[in-house]
Design an enzyme around this catalytic site. Structure first.
Site, PDB file in Angstrom:
ATOM      1  N   LYS A   1      12.618   0.948  -5.617  1.00 20.15           N
ATOM      2  CA  LYS A   1      11.392   0.206  -5.330  1.00 20.15           C
ATOM      3  C   LYS A   1      10.380   0.400  -6.463  1.00 20.15           C
ATOM      4  O   LYS A   1       9.714  -0.545  -6.888  1.00 20.15           O
ATOM      5  CB  LYS A   1      10.812   0.661  -3.982  1.00 20.15           C
ATOM      6  CG  LYS A   1      11.646   0.165  -2.794  1.00 20.15           C
ATOM      7  CD  LYS A   1      11.344   0.847  -1.471  1.00 20.15           C
ATOM      8  CE  LYS A   1      12.365   0.400  -0.418  1.00 20.15           C
ATOM      9  NZ  LYS A   1      12.229   1.024   0.888  1.00 20.15           N
TER      10      LYS A   1
ATOM     11  N   GLN B   1       8.876   5.242   3.829  1.00 19.85           N
ATOM     12  CA  GLN B   1      10.337   5.230   3.806  1.00 19.85           C
ATOM     13  C   GLN B   1      10.888   5.947   5.028  1.00 19.85           C
ATOM     14  O   GLN B   1      10.479   7.061   5.349  1.00 19.85           O
ATOM     15  CB  GLN B   1      10.836   5.889   2.504  1.00 19.85           C
ATOM     16  CG  GLN B   1      12.325   5.779   2.268  1.00 19.85           C
ATOM     17  CD  GLN B   1      12.801   4.338   2.052  1.00 19.85           C
ATOM     18  OE1 GLN B   1      12.077   3.496   1.525  1.00 19.85           O
ATOM     19  NE2 GLN B   1      14.012   4.046   2.470  1.00 19.85           N
TER      20      GLN B   1
ATOM     21  N   ASP C   1       6.617  -4.032   5.059  1.00 21.88           N
ATOM     22  CA  ASP C   1       7.960  -3.786   5.602  1.00 21.88           C
ATOM     23  C   ASP C   1       8.246  -4.706   6.795  1.00 21.88           C
ATOM     24  O   ASP C   1       9.400  -4.914   7.167  1.00 21.88           O
ATOM     25  CB  ASP C   1       8.024  -2.334   6.119  1.00 21.88           C
ATOM     26  CG  ASP C   1       9.085  -1.501   5.424  1.00 21.88           C
ATOM     27  OD1 ASP C   1       9.979  -2.081   4.785  1.00 21.88           O
ATOM     28  OD2 ASP C   1       9.008  -0.260   5.536  1.00 21.88           O
TER      29      ASP C   1
HETATM   30  N1  GUN Z   1      15.054   2.915   5.363  1.00 23.98           N
HETATM   31  C1  GUN Z   1      16.144   2.121   5.243  1.00 23.98           C
HETATM   32  N2  GUN Z   1      15.773   0.848   5.050  1.00 23.98           N
HETATM   33  C2  GUN Z   1      14.439   0.827   5.051  1.00 23.98           C
HETATM   34  C3  GUN Z   1      13.469  -0.209   4.895  1.00 23.98           C
HETATM   35  O1  GUN Z   1      13.773  -1.404   4.728  1.00 23.98           O
HETATM   36  N3  GUN Z   1      12.166   0.182   4.929  1.00 23.98           N
HETATM   37  C4  GUN Z   1      11.808   1.469   5.137  1.00 23.98           C
HETATM   38  N4  GUN Z   1      10.506   1.740   5.179  1.00 23.98           N
HETATM   39  N5  GUN Z   1      12.665   2.449   5.291  1.00 23.98           N
HETATM   40  C5  GUN Z   1      13.969   2.119   5.243  1.00 23.98           C
END
Ligand code: GUN
Length: 290
Positions: A53, A97, A120
């Protein structure tokens, strides 16, 4: 039949290039799109996702306000940080996350993020907007899957889509998106309680597999010419790799590629799209501000 392998890396690069152009336009107006990615602890998969990211943020020219907190961080400390970022007008997106360490309540944390910064798409307000077709942030992986289908030129209207998995992150939202008028699929959702999975998947024109388990979909479970989207990311031991593991999806790729018309690889399919759609959501948030 031998499948077209959908190049998610390529499509994601196109999306990021479009986002980068719009970021430079916004910057000319004095707005610098900014995302805060919060990582708590050292879960190796999470560390790797967050690194991806941050790389994308740099590439599209956004401001990176990421915070890496120790595993020992309390729920209260994390909630306080989210409050500060909510109140900070220079921050357009906040992403925590997942998964979080066990002593932190994930639901509480997701609810604490302002819906205006919920890039998200996990906050109940975002989920509700998706459900009733109001504008809002779409969750990144489901949205990325729809964009992949469109950019690969796959006809979706009137097709039978089968989704395997009912998670809040993928299975449930992608089912809703597939059924929306602009995609127009007939949708069946399968899960661990489904009794006759192969009978159902064999009727599918499009199959989205988000079970979280390798070998969920095998060649004998699909009809000739079906489209398969593999959302799985599973680490399996591989002593020939420097890392000691390799990534496989939820599908038996080698088997399925001989029978399907289109299939996404793992890695290089859905994964890069998730990050690209996160960049797009952050841009959208900054544009709304403008
Ligand atoms: N953990 C696995 N996939 C994701 C996601 O798309 N967003 C977040 N915040 N955590 C994750």
């Amino acid at each position: 039949m031998s499948a077209v392998i959908i190049d998610g890396k390529q499509v994601a690069a196109e999306v990021r290039a479009e986002v980068a152009n719009k970021v430079s336009e916004l910057k000319k107006k004095g707005i610098a799109p900014c995302l805060a990615v919060i990582l708590v602890g050292e879960n190796p998969a999470s560390v790797s996702y967050v690194t991806g990211k941050q790389k994308a943020l740099a590439e599209v020219g956004m401001v990176d306000r990421s915070v890496h907190l120790p595993e020992s961080t309390s729920e209260e400390e994390l909630l306080k940080l989210i409050d500060e970022l909510n109140a900070d007008d220079s921050v357009h997106g906040i992403l925590v996350q997942l998964p979080l360490p066990k002593h932190i309540n994930e639901e509480k944390v997701i609810m604490a993020i302002s819906p205006e910064k919920d890039v998200d798409g996990f906050h109940p307000v975002s989920v509700g907007n998706l459900m009733i077709g109001r504008p809002g942030f779409l969750p990144c992986t489901p949205h990325g899957i729809i964009v992949l289908l469109k950019k690969a030129g796959i006809e979706t209207s009137g097709k039978h889509a089968v989704v395997i998995g009912r998670s809040n992150i993928v299975g449930k939202p992608v089912s809703i998106l597939l059924a929306r008028k602009d995609v127009n699929c007939t949708v069946t959702m399968c899960h661990t309680g489904t009794k006759n999975m192969a009978e159902i998947t064999r009727q599918a024109d499009i199959i989205v597999v988000a079970s979280g388990h390798p070998h969920t979909l095998t060649g004998d479970m699909v009809k000739e010419g079906a489209v398969v989207i593999d959302v799985g990311v599973n680490r399996i031991p591989d002593s020939t790799k420097k890392s000691g593991f390799r990534l496989i999806g939820d599908c038996d790729f080698d088997d399925l590629k001989e029978k399907t018309s289109f299939i996404t690889p793992v890695p290089g399919g859905v994964g890069p799209m998730t990050i690209a759609m996160l960049m797009q959501n952050t841009l959208e948030s900054a544009e709304r501000k403008a």
